[in-house]
Motif scaffolding. Structure first.
Motif: not given
Length: 581
Positions: A501-507
């Protein structure tokens, strides 16, 4: 250095009495009250943009401080969730989509005449100050010729809001081009990239926690092996939801501590260690995605601390002063928008180091929204697959440490990659649909900023939704047709670790950095029958890529939030937009 200049503040909104009390102010231009907040916002922002020279009006960045609106909208959604659960019913679709502040910027773009970058800050104590500092700093450094800063403030005596906006320009640009008249939109000259003297922004460290455990290495190995971190949801009672399959971590927070803090703390430790930083420098910018400010109206709601901050939030024990601790609200693209902000703050000298972090702690509120929209898969996500049926929600956190290339070199640190170009847009039609043309615009601008026409690999957003995955491939094909791409490989991690979700860019960033380092491209776990594409090639399995130099990472979200950026191997000068030949 350039001296910024602010024009008259324009004020409007949906609180007539609040506006009437301001009409005697000679330093304000007060508009008539609008019937809806969206209409009032478009009216005020359009008037502010009309105060800019015609050549700057179409693409001037808009930075909005909207803490009050975000808290109110989220509180209303949490209340609806609680009422539905207490009544033994599921939410209706009309109840599920809480308007995010960025959707007001989407309405501005839909109104026509403006298609610039838009950013939403919801920092509890300093959002407006941060927006003003951003405009002053970037214009002083010559990164932008103009910006518009705006603020939403709730009327304490009604349900209305005041909208205030001020155009900020370089002092010598006020007469650079004739204005288009009252209500005119004007046209900008074609923007062309140039490479001015200055630095580039590099990634110095990354940290990650996923269903595969702590660390980017654990995630990368499992991604290459095609494993899937699927499990049954146990964080809360999921019996009323369509799907109970998630990618849940094994992290258990200490008593009294939100799970989100434990997740972020682990990721930050790894990122600082990888960056070779023992403790954060004084001039550090913290950009955080995945939470909203304290929600006093619903502070007793179950597990509310997984989506909202405590009243006296301290940057999750980071030691960063409130004026430098930023919250951004751009749905599932929040992480990429945070990278864009951090990059500009570093380039103009507002910060020496930037830490962009994001978290997705499994909670009933995010889950209920995606469940009622039928966005979750009842089996498991299959990104870019003909038989895809929705997302698998993941849990985890990520942290990225950024600095200028000069600063990294001065302390003898070899960066992981260069942030070569990035483009963020809030535009398109519909709350939950990805607009392929807007997505392509972001990719096109990110490539141009990096001085590239192609890339060696694309790490797609691709969460496994019917419309979103297809639209992303359509956008990639548009870019591929323009630049004669021939089978550029693309894949997605979300079948392995879920959609954070909101943290989806990190992986996605960790996968891109590891691909550059190891010269191996990851496959797409869960993929069986790839969607057809003319100019890109969807990877089912990993494959070697000797000599890889560049990766594009896409990051999209509900509410018209679109972003794409380029990570390149080595250190190169940065690109900016120029309106001169």
């Amino acid at each position: 250095m350039t001296n910024p200049k602010a024009a008259t503040v324009i004020v409007g909104g949906t609180a007539p009495q609040m506006l009437d009390g301001l009409r005697s102010r000679r330093d304000l231009s007060v508009r008539a009250a609008g019937e809806t907040l969206g209409a009032a916002f478009v009216d005020v922002l359009s008037a502010a943009l009309d105060r800019l020279p015609a050549s700057l009006r179409t693409d001037a960045p808009v930075v909005m401080a909207a803490t009050d609106y975000c808290v109110s909208a989220t509180s209303q959604y949490v209340s609806r969730c609680a009422e539905a659960e207490a009544g033994g019913r599921r939410l209706r679709p009309s109840e599920a989509m809480t308007p995010e502040p960025a959707q007001l910027i989407q309405e501005l773009a839909e109104a026509g005449g403006w298609n610039g970058p838009g950013y939403v800050l919801i920092s509890p104590r300093a959002a407006t100050l941060q927006a003003v500092r951003w405009a002053w700093g970037t214009i002083s450094a010559g990164l932008h010729e103009a910006m518009v800063v705006c603020e939403l403030v709730r009327d304490p005596h009604s349900d209305g809001y005041r909208v205030a906006a001020a155009p900020v320009t370089a002092a010598d640009s006020a007469n650079s081009s004739p204005a288009g008249g009252i209500g005119g939109t004007g046209r900008t000259a074609a923007r062309r990239p140039r490479r001015p003297a200055g630095s580039s922004v590099v990634l110095s460290g990354t940290g990650l926690v996923t269903a595969f455990g702590d660390g980017g290495t654990a995630f990368w190995r499992n991604l290459l092996d095609g494993r899937r971190g699927l499990s049954e949801l146990t964080r809360f009672d999921a019996s009323r939801f369509r799907s109970r399959t998630v990618c849940q971590t094994e992290v258990e927070a200490e008593p009294g501590q939100p799970a989100r803090r434990a997740l972020v703390g682990r990721a930050r430790s790894e990122a600082l260690r990888e960056a070779g930083i023992d403790e954060l420098p004084d001039r550090t910018l913290l950009v955080h995605a995945g939470v909203v400010p304290h929600l006093p109206q619903v502070s007793d709601a179950p597990r509310i601390d997984e989506i909202s901050l405590e009243p006296d939030w301290d940057g999750d024990d980071s030691g960063i002063a409130p004026r430098d601790a930023v919250l951004m609200a751009h749905a599932c693209a929040s992480g990429a928008f945070g990278l864009a902000m951090a990059r500009e703050w570093l380039l103009c000298g507002l910060a020496d180091t930037a830490v962009v972090s994001g978290v997705s702690a499994l909670n009933a509120y995010d889950y209920a929204c995606l469940d009622v929209l039928r966005a979750t898969s009842t089996t498991a996500a299959r990104p870019f697959d003909e038989g895809r049926s929705g997302v698998t929600i993941g849990e985890g956190a990520g942290v990225i440490v950024l600095e200028t290339a000069e600063r990294a070199a001065a302390r003898g640190h070899a960066p992981l990659a260069t942030l070569g170009g990035i483009s963020c847009r809030v535009a398109g039609q519909g709350i939950s649909r990805l607009d392929a043309h807007v997505g392509a615009t972001c990719m096109r601008e990110a490539l141009a900023m990096a001085g590239l026409t192609t890339v060696d690999y694309v790490h797609g957003h691709a969460p496994g939704t019917r419309q979103g995955d297809e639209a992303e491939l359509l956008a990639l094909d548009q870019i591929g047709a323009e630049h004669d791409w021939r089978g550029v490989p693309v894949s997605s991690y979300k079948g392995a670790a879920g959609h954070l979700l909101h943290a989806s860019v990190f992986p996605g960033v960790v996968a891109a950095v590891r691909a550059l380092r190891h010269e191996v491209l990851p496959g797409t776990p869960g993929l069986r029958e790839p969607l057809d594409a003319r100019h890109v090639r969807v990877l089912r399995d990993p494959e070697p890529c000797a000599g890889i130099r560049s990766v594009m990472v896409n990051n999209f979200g509900f509410g018209g939030n679109n972003a794409a950026f380029l990570l390149t191997k080595g250190v190169a000068g940065h690109m900016e937009w120029s309106r001169d030949g």
